[in-house]
Scaffold this active site. Structure first.
Site, short mmCIF file in Angstrom:
data_model
loop_
_atom_site.label_atom_id
_atom_site.label_comp_id
_atom_site.label_asym_id
_atom_site.label_seq_id
_atom_site.Cartn_x
_atom_site.Cartn_y
_atom_site.Cartn_z
N ASN A 137 0.81 -1.22 0.00
CA ASN A 137 0.00 0.00 0.00
C ASN A 137 0.85 1.27 0.00
O ASN A 137 0.44 2.30 -0.54
CB ASN A 137 -0.92 0.02 1.22
CG ASN A 137 -2.30 -0.50 0.90
OD1 ASN A 137 -2.77 -0.41 -0.23
ND2 ASN A 137 -2.97 -1.06 1.90
N PHE A 441 -1.64 -8.24 4.48
CA PHE A 441 -0.33 -7.65 4.70
C PHE A 441 -0.14 -6.36 3.91
O PHE A 441 0.95 -6.11 3.37
CB PHE A 441 0.77 -8.66 4.36
CG PHE A 441 0.40 -10.06 4.70
CD1 PHE A 441 0.08 -10.41 6.01
CD2 PHE A 441 0.31 -11.04 3.72
CE1 PHE A 441 -0.28 -11.70 6.32
CE2 PHE A 441 -0.08 -12.32 4.03
CZ PHE A 441 -0.37 -12.66 5.34
N CYS A 442 -1.20 -5.57 3.83
CA CYS A 442 -1.16 -4.27 3.14
C CYS A 442 -0.77 -4.42 1.68
O CYS A 442 -0.16 -3.52 1.10
CB CYS A 442 -0.20 -3.31 3.84
SG CYS A 442 -0.55 -3.08 5.59
N ASN A 443 -1.11 -5.55 1.08
CA ASN A 443 -0.79 -5.80 -0.33
C ASN A 443 -2.06 -6.26 -1.04
O ASN A 443 -2.23 -7.44 -1.34
CB ASN A 443 0.30 -6.86 -0.44
CG ASN A 443 0.95 -6.89 -1.82
OD1 ASN A 443 0.29 -6.68 -2.83
ND2 ASN A 443 2.24 -7.16 -1.86
#
Length: 896
Positions: A137, A441-443
């Protein structure tokens, strides 16, 4: 040495354990990570661990040297400047970057470094921001700067054929970039006012990709930097976005931990690394390596703000006129204010460890563990032959591929091909003292790619209330995230084996013996008891199915908890009302931010004791931290026109009574943090989207509820508690025997083996005493005696005395039951929840006790003039049970 380790070493001995280093892996763990003490840490992609030797070196450095603010000419300031200069060179050396070509800029973290590039890049309406779909992100956030300046942005998938080493894109001909739809935000800013190309007509574009995907562990070839810069026309064949110069940003925050980029061979313009992932220390530093030759990447960035000392960002400035003279040094130009120079000084000690082991040895060591674990997970099968584990970022042909980092992303399946939720895996892993990570995981790009979630599905999930870090791990039959484990330089074979064994025991279906009313999630609770005692007494209920109960059961105790999560009090008799037991969980403590406080975050609440005098209408509250006890007038608080407000909690809307500052100050002192006391005056359920879907367990949404979590009343049986205690005792003995055998000596009737105590992870309490739980550990309202263990699982309805209740289902337990209700302390052993998880697990829930709704609430009402019905200790209990076919897949009774 056991057989499994011998097999492992027969293949990986040259790579595993640092055979050529001063200390091997076993010596490193024994001397540098004693604090782990049985804990398996598998989240190195999130943050790696620092060693005791490193912390001792840092402490010695800081306690023997004087480091002053570097923006001065004093001796201490000069010493700091020299230390920072050496640290920059260490970072450049780590990435094989020449100081003539690259400059190291320290930031507050990797995200800040990425933000710096995004906000200073020379975007124009002809610019393009291209990024791989698999990106953090923090990289996607750069898109906002590009779009706001009229530039176009689009994601690409990298398609290639593996050659040579197996790394992605070994040469230009093997790479194909497949672009997604272009994004342009014309509404954000009038297109005519967007920045145009510079005076020379030059256009700058930016391509961003990770050296290693933090979601899947897939490594991207660093040669993508050369391909995009030198041959983007072929790589983007047919794309209209090929004009101008391409600059390349590599997000090496994860990849640099085990394989830093070689910037001499692959000259990217900007490289971001993260020290708390790579340099083994809990600092908040990041570094942005800017290429300073050719087009001079740093110089084209349009930095506006300046700050800090005149020896820092600027050479001179005048306060009352528009004048500033900036410094020429690239580091000074971009580093605003005073850097965290003590953290920078600590970098040296992290690099000492890395250079001693060498990055290549760390990469081989972690790769050997990841490859071994991937194979083991891939080979797991249920008893019906179906696969247990779905691995992401790899395939059966790539299990030995060195194109993967030390990350394993996966989900688990049941024998019927349905999914285990990742939160269930995380919860059970924690109980087994295994630390891992779950989610996306912010992906988001990698998550949607590997889980095959369409845009429509993603938007539907968001509209249904799903956000990052919530418990909605399965929606519409598909997982919303994954489980991720990752290895670090200090990870061991034993860590990997403990994790694999945990997966096998907790999630792999095996042939088993039928137990008496219990099972695991893979083998659900067996509701078909053979030793059923039929007992029936006429009641007002009409019920189908068979009746199961033992004669002579009675109500053993009644406990009321006036203030949620504070200590309750026991009574011999107590009235019922429309919300269950009168005044139960009628009050809460709320933080200034609006959070409802519980013992999960405020264990001191267990020291606050309560008692209600019904005759005089007073709630008494005491605390060892307060000299006087507080008295709450029950009748006055409800009737007077005081301050009221509305709050939302557990999908209920509550009208609450507020109290004066004197009362709130007392509770603030009692629990040691600011809070206010609120009383429930009325409540109303608020229907939620997909209320009864698999997204979440249905709460009792029909009954009037006070501040309870799920239902009005919680009931447990003494026999169930007794059975649990017998299992805890058996497990304690088994662990002691295991420790004794490992130590080579067995001493009966003693916890001391070969002169040493078992590790604290093997003991129920720090005292070494076995765990024995009291029924009050489970915060029950009602405790019954005389029923068989777990017989209450089968009850649909029951009568206590003359009052009727409906079972809402089993009570889903969390780590709150591991907290000692008298002291608020949590044992390291994770008991008794860990033992309950081994045989009381159903569809991700660990069930113990049942939740009841008072069936006479409508007749009772809230009138103070009515004589309220009572529950009394000693009253007989008459349940009506159901057949196992009437129990749904989640272990809750199905009402017909």
């Amino acid at each position: 040495m056991d057989i499994e380790k011998q097999k492992f070493l027969s293949e990986f001995a040259p790579d595993y354990g640092y055979p050529n280093a001063p200390k091997n892996i076993d010596q490193i763990r024994a001397s540098e990570f004693k604090r782990l003490d049985g804990l398996v840490y598998l989240d190195h992609a999130g943050a790696t661990l620092y060693s005791e030797q490193q912390m001792e070196a840092i402490f010695k450095d800081l306690s023997t040297n004087v480091y002053g603010n570097p923006h001065s000419q004093s001796d201490s300031s000069v010493a700091t400047s020299e230390t920072m200069k050496k640290a920059r060179q260490l970072v450049l050396d780590y990435c094989n970057a020449s100081p003539q070509t690259y400059k190291c800029i320290f930031t507050s973290g990797a995200t800040a470094a990425l933000k710096l590039v995004g906000e200073t890049f020379p975007w124009t309406q002809e610019s393009c921001f291209m990024y791989t779909r698999e990106n953090h992100n923090s990289v996607l956030g750069i898109r906002e700067y590009a779009l706001s300046q009229g530039a176009v942005a689009f994601a690409v998938d990298i398609e290639e054929v593996e050659r040579g080493s197996g790394l992605l894109g070994d040469d230009c001909s093997s790479v194909w970039m497949s672009p997604h739809a272009a994004q342009r935000r014309n509404t954000a800013r009038d297109f005519d006012e967007a920045p145009k190309a510079d005076s020379t007509g030059h256009v700058y574009n930016l391509f961003a990709y990770p050296s290693e995907c933090n979601f899947s562990g897939v490594k991207y070839s660093l040669d993508l930097a050369n391909i995009v810069k030198q041959d983007h026309h072929n790589a983007l064949e047919g794309s209209p976005y090929c004009r101008g110069s391409w600059m390349v940003l590599i997000d090496a925050a994860k990849g640099s931990a085990t394989e830093p980029p070689d910037l001499t061979s692959f000259p990217a313009d900007f490289v971001v690394i993260s020290f708390y992932k790579a340099l083994l220390f809990i600092s908040v530093l990041g570094a942005n390596l800017d290429r300073s030759n050719q087009v001079n990447a740093a110089k084209i960035l349009r930095k506006t703000y300046f700050g800090g000392a005149l020896l820092g960002t600027v050479a001179a400035s005048i306060a009352d006129i528009d004048y500033v003279m900036r410094r020429e040094g690239i580091e000074e130009w971009f580093e605003d204010g005073t850097q965290s120079f003590l953290s920078v000084a600590s970098i040296h000690h992290g690099f000492k460890i890395i250079n001693t082991l060498t990055t290549s040895a760390i990469a081989r060591h972690t790769s050997s563990l990841a490859t071994f674990t991937r194979r083991a997970l891939f080979e797991l099968r249920h008893e019906n032959g179906s696969s247990v584990c779905v691995l992401y970022g790899t395939s059966t042909k790539k299990l030995s591929c060195h194109g993967l980092g030390p990350i394993i992303a996966f989900n688990l399946k049941r024998p019927d091909n349905s999914w285990f939720g990742y939160r269930e895996v995380e919860k059970l892993a924690s109980l087994s003292r295994i630390q891992l990570r779950t989610g996306c995981f912010c992906n988001p790009g990698a998550c949607s790619k590997y889980l095959r979630l369409s845009h429509l599905e993603l938007l539907t999930n968001i509209e249904a209330g799903h956000v990052c870090w919530d418990d909605h791990d399965i929606l519409n039959g598909k997982p919303t995230g994954v489980v991720r484990i990752s290895f670090g330089y200090m990870s061991t074979f034993e860590d990997a084996m403990k994790f694999i064994t945990f997966i096998e025991k907790s999630f792999v279906s095996r042939t088993r013996e039928i137990g008496n009313g219990f099972g695991s999630d893979v083998h659900p609770i067996d509701f078909s008891h053979k030793d059923v005692y039929v007992y029936y007494k006429e009641s007002h209920f009409s019920c189908c199915g068979k009746l199961a109960f033992r004669e002579g059961a009675c109500l053993k105790s009644i406990t009321i908890y006036p203030i949620k999560s504070c200590r309750g009090f026991s009574v011999d008799s107590w009235p019922l009302c429309s919300s269950g037991l009168q005044h139960d969980r009628e009050w809460i403590l709320k933080s200034p931010s609006g959070e409802v406080l519980t013992q999960k975050k405020v264990p001191e609440m267990c020291l606050v004791s309560t008692f209600i005098d019904l005759e005089h209408g007073i709630l008494f509250v005491e605390s060892p931290r307060c000299d006087v006890r507080v008295q709450i007038d029950l009748l006055k608080a409800v009737s007077q026109c005081g301050v009221r407000e509305e709050i939302m909690s557990q999908f209920h809307r509550y009208e609450v009574q507020c109290y004066d500052s004197e009362v709130n100050l007392w509770f603030t002192n009692a629990i040691g943090r600011p809070c206010t006391l609120l009383r429930c005056v009325s409540s109303q359920p608020r229907r939620r989207m997909n209320e009864c879907s698999h997204m979440t367990r249905c709460r009792d949404m029909e009954s009037k509820l006070s501040f309870v979590n799920e239902a009005q009343i919680l009931l447990i049986s003494e026999e169930s508690v007794s059975d649990l205690n017998s299992k805890l005792s058996s497990m304690d003995l088994a662990l002691l025997r295991h420790w004794s055998h490992r130590s080579g000596e067995i001493r009966p009737n003693s916890t001391t083996v070969a002169g040493a105590e078992p590790p604290s992870s093997m003991r129920g309490h720090e005292t070494g005493l076995p765990i024995h739980v009291h029924p009050m550990r489970f915060s029950p309202n009602l405790v019954i005696s005389g029923a068989g263990p777990y017989t209450e699982d089968l009850w649909r309805v029951l009568t206590i005395g003359k009052e009727h209740f409906v079972s809402i289902g089993g009570c889903n337990r969390c780590e709150m039951i591991n907290v000692d209700p008298q002291t608020g302390q949590r044992p390291k052993s994770k008991e008794p929840l860990a033992t309950l998880a081994s045989f009381r697990r159903v569809k991700g829930k660990i069930l113990f006790g049942i939740l009841l709704s008072y069936d006479g609430a409508a007749e009772v009402g809230d009138s103070e003039q009515k004589v309220k019905p009572q529950l009394t200790v000693g009253q007989e209990v008459y349940p009506c049970s159901v057949n196992s076919k009437d129990i749904d897949a989640e272990g809750t009774s199905v009402c017909i």
